[in-house]
Design a protein around this motif. Sequence first.
Motif, mmCIF file in Angstrom:
data_model
loop_
_atom_site.group_PDB
_atom_site.id
_atom_site.type_symbol
_atom_site.label_atom_id
_atom_site.label_comp_id
_atom_site.label_asym_id
_atom_site.label_seq_id
_atom_site.Cartn_x
_atom_site.Cartn_y
_atom_site.Cartn_z
ATOM 1 N N GLY A 101 0.948 -1.153 -0.008
ATOM 2 C CA GLY A 101 0.035 0.015 0.189
ATOM 3 C C GLY A 101 0.756 1.039 0.072
ATOM 4 N N GLN A 102 1.955 1.136 -0.664
ATOM 5 C CA GLN A 102 2.936 2.172 -0.674
ATOM 6 C C GLN A 102 2.349 3.439 -1.021
ATOM 7 N N GLU A 103 1.555 3.491 -2.312
ATOM 8 C CA GLU A 103 0.908 4.619 -2.951
ATOM 9 C C GLU A 103 0.037 5.286 -1.723
ATOM 10 N N GLY A 104 -0.557 4.866 -1.163
ATOM 11 C CA GLY A 104 -1.679 5.243 -0.140
ATOM 12 C C GLY A 104 -0.593 6.076 0.907
ATOM 13 N N GLN A 105 0.218 5.459 1.433
ATOM 14 C CA GLN A 105 1.094 5.696 2.377
ATOM 15 C C GLN A 105 1.952 6.812 2.189
ATOM 16 N N LEU A 106 2.282 6.898 0.820
ATOM 17 C CA LEU A 106 3.197 8.076 0.166
ATOM 18 C C LEU A 106 2.245 9.355 0.228
ATOM 19 N N LEU A 107 1.105 8.985 -0.005
ATOM 20 C CA LEU A 107 -0.006 10.265 -0.027
ATOM 21 C C LEU A 107 -0.141 10.844 1.303
ATOM 22 N N MET A 108 -0.271 9.833 2.341
ATOM 23 C CA MET A 108 -0.575 10.314 3.699
ATOM 24 C C MET A 108 0.727 11.084 4.052
ATOM 25 N N GLY A 109 1.899 10.872 3.547
ATOM 26 C CA GLY A 109 3.076 11.625 3.967
ATOM 27 C C GLY A 109 3.140 13.041 3.518
ATOM 28 N N ALA A 110 2.826 13.121 2.269
ATOM 29 C CA ALA A 110 2.591 14.225 1.450
ATOM 30 C C ALA A 110 1.655 15.108 1.991
ATOM 31 N N LEU A 111 0.460 14.627 2.402
ATOM 32 C CA LEU A 111 -0.832 15.325 3.089
ATOM 33 C C LEU A 111 -0.041 15.929 4.374
ATOM 34 N N LEU A 136 -6.122 -2.158 -0.317
ATOM 35 C CA LEU A 136 -7.580 -1.310 -0.246
ATOM 36 C C LEU A 136 -7.478 -0.067 0.266
ATOM 37 N N LEU A 137 -6.630 0.278 1.250
ATOM 38 C CA LEU A 137 -6.297 1.381 2.021
ATOM 39 C C LEU A 137 -5.810 2.421 1.112
ATOM 40 N N VAL A 138 -5.029 1.811 -0.135
ATOM 41 C CA VAL A 138 -4.740 2.966 -1.085
ATOM 42 C C VAL A 138 -5.838 3.636 -1.704
ATOM 43 N N PHE A 139 -6.976 2.950 -2.020
ATOM 44 C CA PHE A 139 -7.934 3.887 -2.529
ATOM 45 C C PHE A 139 -8.858 4.788 -1.157
ATOM 46 N N VAL A 140 -8.695 4.431 -0.313
ATOM 47 C CA VAL A 140 -9.112 5.081 0.725
ATOM 48 C C VAL A 140 -8.356 6.470 0.783
ATOM 49 N N ALA A 141 -6.695 6.554 0.470
ATOM 50 C CA ALA A 141 -5.986 7.489 0.385
ATOM 51 C C ALA A 141 -6.381 8.489 -0.656
ATOM 52 N N PHE A 142 -6.702 7.819 -1.655
ATOM 53 C CA PHE A 142 -6.967 8.701 -2.723
ATOM 54 C C PHE A 142 -8.393 9.537 -2.230
ATOM 55 N N GLN A 143 -9.094 9.051 -1.493
ATOM 56 C CA GLN A 143 -10.519 9.676 -1.451
ATOM 57 C C GLN A 143 -9.984 10.936 -0.303
ATOM 58 N N VAL A 144 -9.264 10.593 0.639
ATOM 59 C CA VAL A 144 -8.776 11.231 1.453
ATOM 60 C C VAL A 144 -8.099 12.667 0.904
#
Length: 373
Positions: free
Chosen positions: A94-104, A156-164
């Motif tokens: 899920g690195q795509e989502g975790q990367l987005l959380m770091g950028a957020l 699955l949490l990657v798609f949650v990150a996109f929505q966030v």
Amino acid sequence: MSVPHPPSTRANPRTAPSLELPLMYAVSVGFALVLSAWLVAVTGHAWSSVGQALLDGSVLAPGRWGNTLTVSTPILIVALGMVVGVKAGFFNIGQEGQLLMGALAMALVGTKLTGSGPVLLITGLSLGLISGGLYAGIPALMRFRRGVPEVISSLLLVFVAFQVIGYAITTDWFLRDPDPNRPSLAVTSAALPDSIRLPVINLWGNQFGVGFILALLLAGLVALVMGRTMFGFKLRLLGASSPVAQQAGVSIARTGTVALFLSGAAAGLAGAIMLASGASGARLTAGFSNEIGWQGLLVALLARNRPLLCVPMALLFAALRTGGGFLAAAGVDRTVVDVVQALLVLALLVPPAVQYLQDRRRGPAWSDTGETP
């Protein structure tokens, strides 16, 4: 009377010098380039433009290798986090989502807080690291409390990150840029101030972010920890055999949670560094991750989870990204460019896959089980 047998002179493939692997890489990459050239020629462009455009865009043209180093930075950091998780036997994808959380987290610090630039920069990077780690902690919690495979939950949490992220950049009180004169019609966050960006190194007409130096230091640190410390030994022991690790007193839940946290923390740090290095104009956007997380995962796979080998692999993937941009600028259709990049990635995957199958056929004694980084 028994006669001692002479020692075996059979060469160990792990230590004996061999040209087999480099030859496989040369053949597979060469075949991919030939096929790519044919595809470009079929679409009405000069076939010779493929290799030249890739080289010009990644290395040869003025200022391009500095850009390649900058692009390789988050890919390398994500790959190093993947190495830590896999060594412990846990697969965080899920690195795509975790990367987005770091950028957020970096965007929130840079656009919502006031204070000294260096302090805010360090704070943003630190919170980006923690945010990515906590986001990876959710799959860890589900894995050890409810038995949900981390492969499924992290994906699955990657798609949650996109929505966030989508909600954040479209909501006024959150991160939406209130400036009506923003550079495009796309909804984004406000840009990070110049004082909260990573310094840029100028060398021989090229510019690259200091994040690349940090990524190299992190690669050395991961190699040292995994190969020379008790903590690294525990992670490797857990990945090799969880029953043996339990008998040795290693807590599967605690050690596995730490491994997944570190894997996500690396991705979060990569996202924070990307934003602080000026990616997407130093603005958080819906497509900010741009598949960096997936490519970091592939780099770790191609490097066979060896931290130091991740460095050249990350540079190679970055060269494909920057060179592909030049190929598109030469007039080649973007779809064909994507196919060319995919062919080259597949070519890089073939040699390690063949070597793995060969090791499996030879048996455990011939397998590459060493832990040299």
